[in-house]
Design an enzyme around this catalytic site. Structure first.
Site, short mmCIF file in Angstrom:
data_model
loop_
_atom_site.label_atom_id
_atom_site.label_comp_id
_atom_site.label_asym_id
_atom_site.label_seq_id
_atom_site.Cartn_x
_atom_site.Cartn_y
_atom_site.Cartn_z
N CYS A 2 20.24 -24.69 24.66
CA CYS A 2 20.80 -26.00 24.88
C CYS A 2 20.56 -26.82 23.64
CB CYS A 2 20.12 -26.66 26.07
SG CYS A 2 20.14 -25.60 27.52
N ARG A 27 25.55 -25.13 20.58
CA ARG A 27 24.38 -24.55 21.24
C ARG A 27 24.61 -24.30 22.74
NH1 ARG A 27 19.97 -24.60 18.27
NH2 ARG A 27 18.71 -24.33 20.13
N TRP A 74 23.46 -24.80 28.08
CA TRP A 74 23.87 -23.41 28.26
C TRP A 74 23.00 -22.92 29.42
CZ3 TRP A 74 21.60 -18.49 27.94
CH2 TRP A 74 22.50 -17.41 27.89
N ASN A 99 15.22 -27.67 26.10
CA ASN A 99 15.86 -26.43 25.68
C ASN A 99 14.79 -25.34 25.73
OD1 ASN A 99 17.28 -24.36 24.33
ND2 ASN A 99 16.54 -25.10 22.34
N GLY A 100 15.11 -24.21 26.35
CA GLY A 100 14.14 -23.12 26.45
C GLY A 100 14.01 -22.68 27.89
N GLU A 479 31.03 -3.71 15.60
CA GLU A 479 31.24 -5.13 15.34
C GLU A 479 32.68 -5.54 15.72
OE1 GLU A 479 30.00 -7.86 14.88
OE2 GLU A 479 31.41 -9.10 13.78
N LYS A 483 33.76 -8.34 18.53
CA LYS A 483 34.67 -9.47 18.28
C LYS A 483 35.74 -9.54 19.36
CE LYS A 483 32.91 -11.38 16.07
NZ LYS A 483 31.72 -11.12 15.34
N GLU A 486 34.14 -10.51 22.95
CA GLU A 486 33.61 -11.86 23.13
C GLU A 486 34.71 -12.92 23.05
OE1 GLU A 486 30.69 -13.25 20.28
OE2 GLU A 486 31.72 -12.29 18.63
N HIS A 502 31.54 14.23 22.80
CA HIS A 502 30.33 14.45 23.61
C HIS A 502 30.33 13.59 24.87
CE1 HIS A 502 28.63 17.02 20.56
NE2 HIS A 502 28.95 16.11 19.64
N LYS A 601 26.46 -20.55 20.24
CA LYS A 601 26.35 -20.11 18.85
C LYS A 601 24.93 -19.70 18.49
CE LYS A 601 27.98 -19.45 14.71
NZ LYS A 601 28.71 -18.18 14.55
O1 M6R Z 1 22.40 -16.52 14.46
P1 M6R Z 1 22.18 -15.05 14.62
O2 M6R Z 1 22.80 -14.26 13.51
O3 M6R Z 1 20.75 -14.68 14.81
O4 M6R Z 1 22.95 -14.67 15.95
C1 M6R Z 1 22.89 -13.37 16.47
C2 M6R Z 1 23.96 -13.16 17.53
O5 M6R Z 1 23.74 -14.01 18.61
C3 M6R Z 1 25.36 -13.40 16.97
O6 M6R Z 1 25.62 -12.60 15.87
C4 M6R Z 1 26.41 -13.11 18.06
O7 M6R Z 1 26.41 -11.75 18.39
C5 M6R Z 1 27.81 -13.57 17.61
N1 M6R Z 1 28.39 -14.39 18.62
C6 M6R Z 1 28.76 -12.47 17.41
O8 M6R Z 1 30.01 -12.91 16.98
#
Ligand code: M6R
Length: 606
Positions: A2, A27, A74, A99-100, A479, A483, A486, A502, A601
């Protein structure tokens, strides 16, 4: 994950709090709220959904007051609802934002309820409001109330609390979750990061874990967990930590994809010494002494680490292990095989990565933080910082931060290899020359939007997709799949192409989209055979490749070509069309590209 903000000593604080919250919406964006102290009562507005809903509510029904708190949520404990939105008020006397996660909240809540406290939400955070209320009801001072509450809670927190009988005063504290205190001119502020305060002040204090502070308009007092005064440095943060806008693009993500040539060039500049040679912030003799590296990261940053493992082992012959940060800390890893831990994080705040780095540091490893946000917790706590210079990344999906991470990591691999005598200075310089071509090659690949659009159009109707890559392109495939899932909520998985037979090949049925990565490297022939096996079973092959490798898979249904590139750098260049494909698919599906559902984020909970 948050965002929290607070202000004391302003003429009217509500707009300021809202502006700060806008800077923290990355956040979390499930719900938000603002509270102000207006005379002898708290006035609160809370709204479910994006911050614009709260903004509209506050426009229709304004708040007054010199001091107040704000929050963007969040959800962790308790669903997304107005009553679970912060701030939380207890007994009309105390208000908190948090937050936490308060891990012992159930026990505390039961005790408080037994004492007659009435809870209004399902959140863990609300116990904080009641704990403060109980402490103040006993006549404790703000400092002593803070000490009492900190002694009772377990977990992670950045919190701010106000009491109605102590106007213009905030109690703030942190453990593991980020928090910055801003010092104004006759005013005081708190925010989850310095960006939230950048429009208010550049003078910032970062609290250490278990610090407690009392913020008043005329100054800040900081205490340790026992309540003993401690000194914490006032840092002048860069003026550039301001708000960024979309610069004419539809989304931050689209803008950030286009910013990659600059992000790569600036990161490369940070990895180049005054003589123009590839260098790292790690002194050369320390580099030469590295005999094993553990990489700690999450999500996209973890895939960057996995790419780097191929590079470092191949060039520098140094063993590398890549660890999912959230797993590393709790599985009691054998650390003696490694001398260096590299924590990779765009935000520099991912709690899993921070905790894993601390764990490695406590075990005696030299810690290096590869971070994009200067001044972040990982940047402050690592022994050495290797910066990426991607600039602020606002879109939740990482794009330019990923390619900037890869840029820094290939530079690191080459510098390490040269320092260890595994490659000659001439080979290092040759790799450097190839990296210097990347901004222009990535720039050319940005011209692929129109070509990729019809491929994205077809992908929108898919329920699932596979991404395949071999060798160093395997983590790039994962990766790419991340993308797509998400952003567009289409189920997608990345596999090592050679592993398909496999088990995962059973998933292939007529028309299943398979995004296949191919470079002109040593495994090209084998990777092409694996694609043949998928195609023979009805997969629709979307080939993402270099010009010169495209002919190897003449059975592909769609081909997306980037310019030819040194095989070492193919992972970086081939990432760009995958970002564009995920972006355009999500855009066409109409999902919230910059703020996909359920995500945030910066992930500062475990
Ligand atoms: O800020 P960070 O690089 O530590 O974040 C790690 C992940 O949360 C971040 O890369 C996440 O997987 C992204 N949303 C992917 O696009």
């Amino acid at each position: 994950m948050c965002g929290i903000v607070g202000a004391v000593g302003l003429e009217d604080c509500s707009e300021t709090l809202l502006d700060s919250l806008k800077r923290l919406e990355y956040r979390g964006y499930d719900s938000s709220g603002v509270v102000t102290q207006d005379g002898d009562s708290f006035q609160m507005r809370r709204a479910v959904g994006k911050l614009k809903n709260l903004s509209q509510l506050m426009h229709e029904s304004p708040l007054n007051g010199r001091s107040g708190l704000g929050h963007t949520r969040w959800a962790t404990h308790g669903g997304v609802s107005e009553r679970n939105a912060h701030p939380h008020i207890a007994g009309d006397k105390v208000v908190i934002v948090h937050n936490g996660i308060i891990e012992n909240h159930s026990v505390l809540r039961a005790e408080l309820e037994a004492e007659g406290h009435k809870f209004a939400s399902e959140t863990d955070s609300e116990v904080l409001a009641h704990l403060f209320l109980a402490a103040f009801n006993e006549g404790l001072s703000p400092r002593d109330a803070g000490v009492r509450v900190l002694s009772m809670i377990e977990g992670t927190f950045a919190l701010a609390a106000m009491h109605i009988d102590h106007p213009d005063m905030m109690i703030v504290a942190r453990n593991a979750s980020p928090l910055a205190i801003g010092i104004g001119d006759g005013s005081g502020f708190v925010g989850s990061d310095a960006v939230a305060l950048a429009h208010l002040t550049r003078n910032v204090i970062y609290l250490k874990d278990n610090d407690l502070a009392i913020v008043r308009p005329d100054g800040v007092e900081v205490f340790d967990i026992e309540g003993t005064p401690v000194n914490r440095e006032v840092v002048i943060v860069a003026a550039s930590q301001g708000m960024v806008d979309k610069g004419g693009y539809r989304h931050f993500m689209e803008k950030e994809i286009h910013e990659q040539p600059d992000a790569i060039a600036h990161t490369l500049a940070a990895m180049t010494d005054s003589q123009g040679l590839l260098a790292t912030p790690i002194p050369r003799d320390e580099l030469a002494a590295i005999d094993g590296i553990v990489m700690l990261a999450a999500g996209t940053s973890h895939y960057a680490a996995m790419v780097a493992r191929y590079w470092i082992e191949n060039l520098a012959r140094v063993p590398v292990t890549c660890e999912i940060a959230s797993e590393y800390r709790y599985r009691n890893p054998v650390t003696s095989a490694y001398s260096c831990a590299v924590a990779i994080s765009q935000s520099g705040e991912s709690l899993d990565t921070l905790m894993a780095m601390r764990h490695a540091g406590e075990a005696g490893l030299r810690t290096v933080g590869l971070v994009n946000v200067a001044g972040s917790t990982i940047a402050r706590e690592a022994d050495l910082v290797m910066p990426t210079r991607a600039g602020p990344e606002i879109g939740v999906a990482s794009t330019k931060a990923f390619t900037a991470q890869l840029t820094a990591l290939i530079c690191f691999a080459a510098a390490l290899a040269e320092a260890k005598g595994e490659i000659t200075p001439e080979r290092r310089d040759e790799i450097h020359r190839q990296i210097q071509k990347l901004p222009s090659l990535v720039g050319k690949s940005l011209g692929l939007f129109d070509e990729i659009r019809p491929v994205a159009h077809e992908l929108t109707s898919a329920r699932s997709a596979l991404y395949l890559g071999r060798d160093v392109l395997f983590p790039v495939a994962m990766e790419g799949a991340l993308k797509l899932k998400e952003l567009s909520y289409i189920h997608a998985e990345g596999f090592a192409s050679g592993e398909m037979k496999h088990g995962p090949i059973a998933l292939i049925e007529e028309g299943l989209p398979v995004v296949a990565l191919l470079a002109a490297d040593e495994v090209m022939g084998k990777a092409a055979s694996n694609l043949q096996e998928a195609s023979a079973r009805g997969a629709r092959i979307i080939l993402v490749t270099e010009e010169r490798a495209a002919g190897t898979v003449d059975f592909a249904d769609s081909v997306i070509k980037v310019p030819d590139v040194d095989p070492l750098l193919a992972p970086l260049l081939l990432s760009v069309p995958m970002q564009i494909l995920a972006y355009l698919t999500a855009y066409e599906k109409g999902t919230d590209v910059d703020q996909p559902r359920n995500l945030a984020k910066s992930v500062t909970v475990e």
